[in-house]
Design a protein around this motif. Structure first.
Motif, short mmCIF file in Angstrom:
data_model
loop_
_atom_site.label_atom_id
_atom_site.label_comp_id
_atom_site.label_asym_id
_atom_site.label_seq_id
_atom_site.Cartn_x
_atom_site.Cartn_y
_atom_site.Cartn_z
N THR A 255 -30.21 58.00 17.69
CA THR A 255 -29.13 57.86 16.70
C THR A 255 -28.40 56.53 16.82
N LEU A 256 -28.82 55.67 17.75
CA LEU A 256 -28.13 54.40 17.95
C LEU A 256 -28.19 53.54 16.69
N GLY A 257 -27.03 53.05 16.26
CA GLY A 257 -26.97 52.13 15.14
C GLY A 257 -27.10 52.77 13.78
N ALA A 258 -27.20 54.10 13.72
CA ALA A 258 -27.39 54.76 12.43
C ALA A 258 -26.22 54.48 11.49
N GLY A 259 -25.01 54.47 12.04
CA GLY A 259 -23.85 54.18 11.19
C GLY A 259 -23.86 52.76 10.67
N ASP A 260 -24.27 51.82 11.51
CA ASP A 260 -24.36 50.41 11.07
C ASP A 260 -25.40 50.26 9.97
N ILE A 261 -26.54 50.90 10.16
CA ILE A 261 -27.60 50.85 9.15
C ILE A 261 -27.14 51.50 7.87
N PHE A 262 -26.38 52.59 7.98
CA PHE A 262 -25.80 53.24 6.81
C PHE A 262 -24.95 52.24 6.01
N HIS A 263 -24.12 51.47 6.70
CA HIS A 263 -23.24 50.53 6.00
C HIS A 263 -24.04 49.41 5.34
N GLY A 264 -25.06 48.91 6.03
CA GLY A 264 -25.89 47.88 5.41
C GLY A 264 -26.62 48.40 4.19
N ALA A 265 -27.14 49.63 4.28
CA ALA A 265 -27.82 50.25 3.15
C ALA A 265 -26.84 50.50 2.00
N ALA A 283 -27.50 57.37 3.08
CA ALA A 283 -27.70 58.46 4.03
C ALA A 283 -29.19 58.68 4.29
N LYS A 284 -30.01 58.54 3.27
CA LYS A 284 -31.46 58.71 3.44
C LYS A 284 -32.02 57.62 4.36
N ILE A 285 -31.55 56.39 4.19
CA ILE A 285 -32.04 55.29 5.03
C ILE A 285 -31.59 55.49 6.48
N THR A 295 -32.98 50.04 17.11
CA THR A 295 -32.34 49.74 15.81
C THR A 295 -33.24 48.95 14.86
N ARG A 296 -34.52 48.73 15.23
CA ARG A 296 -35.39 47.88 14.42
C ARG A 296 -36.67 48.56 13.96
N ARG A 297 -37.20 49.48 14.76
CA ARG A 297 -38.55 49.97 14.48
C ARG A 297 -38.67 50.74 13.17
N TRP A 298 -37.55 51.26 12.66
CA TRP A 298 -37.60 51.93 11.36
C TRP A 298 -38.03 50.98 10.25
N MET A 299 -37.77 49.70 10.42
CA MET A 299 -38.14 48.71 9.41
C MET A 299 -39.62 48.35 9.47
#
Length: 301
Positions: A255-265, A283-285, A295-299
């Motif tokens: 769950t690391l960085g999920a909130g940050d990624i949410f804001h960027g998305a 939220a989906k992203i 925080t990177r491998r999802w990309m």
């Protein structure tokens, strides 16, 4: 079409370890995997914004405004940001101080994380360090509150230019009371409590009284609560309309960085969708990102 986003705030170096559990006192453990990456709320959001613009017909250009400096460790930060095409606007390029470093241990079975970090308290920049043309061509601005003096100045300039302002309210920081009245979107975590606020209802009331048109509070894997004064939806609440958005279910690996990624998305989607749809898309992203370690491998998937 190209969208430009400015992300203002914290830049760290993250050392992320995957292990069976965090160590106990006087215990040594061996990690099964590790990642070294640039980190911080604004930084991760900038990278997500840049990446999402490369996956469809809209191209996103991310600019990061924070302190990096010239310490040898910063080469790791610069290399990571260059890889993801995020331009650095360094507020103190000559400092030899080491960048803030975060050490994170992700529990392999649950995806939960334990974090030891130093934020930007010791590396605050003056607003005089802001590049004069930093807002030229910008379509959206995100401020995470870790460079508060700079964030206040950027918010004032962006408001004068009618550039939408997104606030990442991870936790309350002194000075937010000067930035929030200028915001178009306040996207806060469940840990965000302004002074004298003790419940989510009081947080919504506080932010509404500041005149923020769109407010949301995230709760991890639980539904997102929102209040909007400009987009009619479910039912009226103190002059606005409120509702909830369900977060997709997933088996979280990290769950690391999920909130940050949410804001960027969110910054990506709000330039093309209404507030409620942008929250749902973000939220989906963020949920998808939790399926991968780091925080990177999802990309890369």
């Amino acid at each position: 079409m190209t969208n430009h986003g400015l992300f203002v705030g914290l830049v760290t170096l993250d050392l992320i370890y995957l292990a069976q559990s965090p160590p106990k006192n006087n215990q040594k453990i061996v990690a099964t995997d590790y990642i070294v990456a640039a980190g911080g709320p604004a930084t991760n959001a900038a990278i997500a914004f840049s990446h999402l613009g490369s996956t469809d017909t809209t191209h996103n250009v991310s600019a990061l405004l924070g302190i990096v400096g010239s310490h040898p460790l910063t080469q790791l930060i610069r290399g990571d940001l260059q890889k993801y095409q995020v331009a650095i606007n360094d507020l103190n390029p000559t400092t030899n101080n080491p960048p803030p470093v975060s050490s994170i241990i992700v529990t392999q079975a649950s995806g939960e994380r334990a974090v030891v970090s130093i934020n930007a308290v010791k590396t605050q920049a003056d607003r005089q360090a802001i590049p004069p043309e930093i807002l030229q061509n910008m379509d959206i601005v995100l401020i995470d509150g870790h460079q508060m003096a700079v964030g206040i100045e950027i918010a004032q300039r962006a408001k004068a230019k009618n550039i939408p302002i997104v606030i990442d309210g991870g936790s309350w920081k002194p000075g937010f009371e000067k930035v929030l009245p200028l915001a178009d979107y306040a996207i806060c975590s469940a840990n965000f409590y302004p002074p004298h606020c003790h419940t989510q209802e009081e947080v919504f009331a506080y932010l509404s009284q500041l005149g923020i048109p769109h407010i949301a509070i995230t709760h991890g894997e639980k539904p997102i609560q929102y209040l909007t004064h400009l987009f009619p939806c479910e039912r009226e609440l103190e002059g606005g309309t409120n509702g909830i958005i369900d977060v997709p279910k997933t088996q979280a690996a990290d769950t690391l960085g999920a909130g940050d990624i949410f804001h960027g998305a969110f910054c990506h989607y709000i330039l093309r969708e209404n507030f409620i749809d942008a929250l749902a898309s973000a939220a989906k992203i963020a949920t998808f990102s939790c399926q991968f370690f780091g925080t990177r491998r999802w990309m890369e998937s």
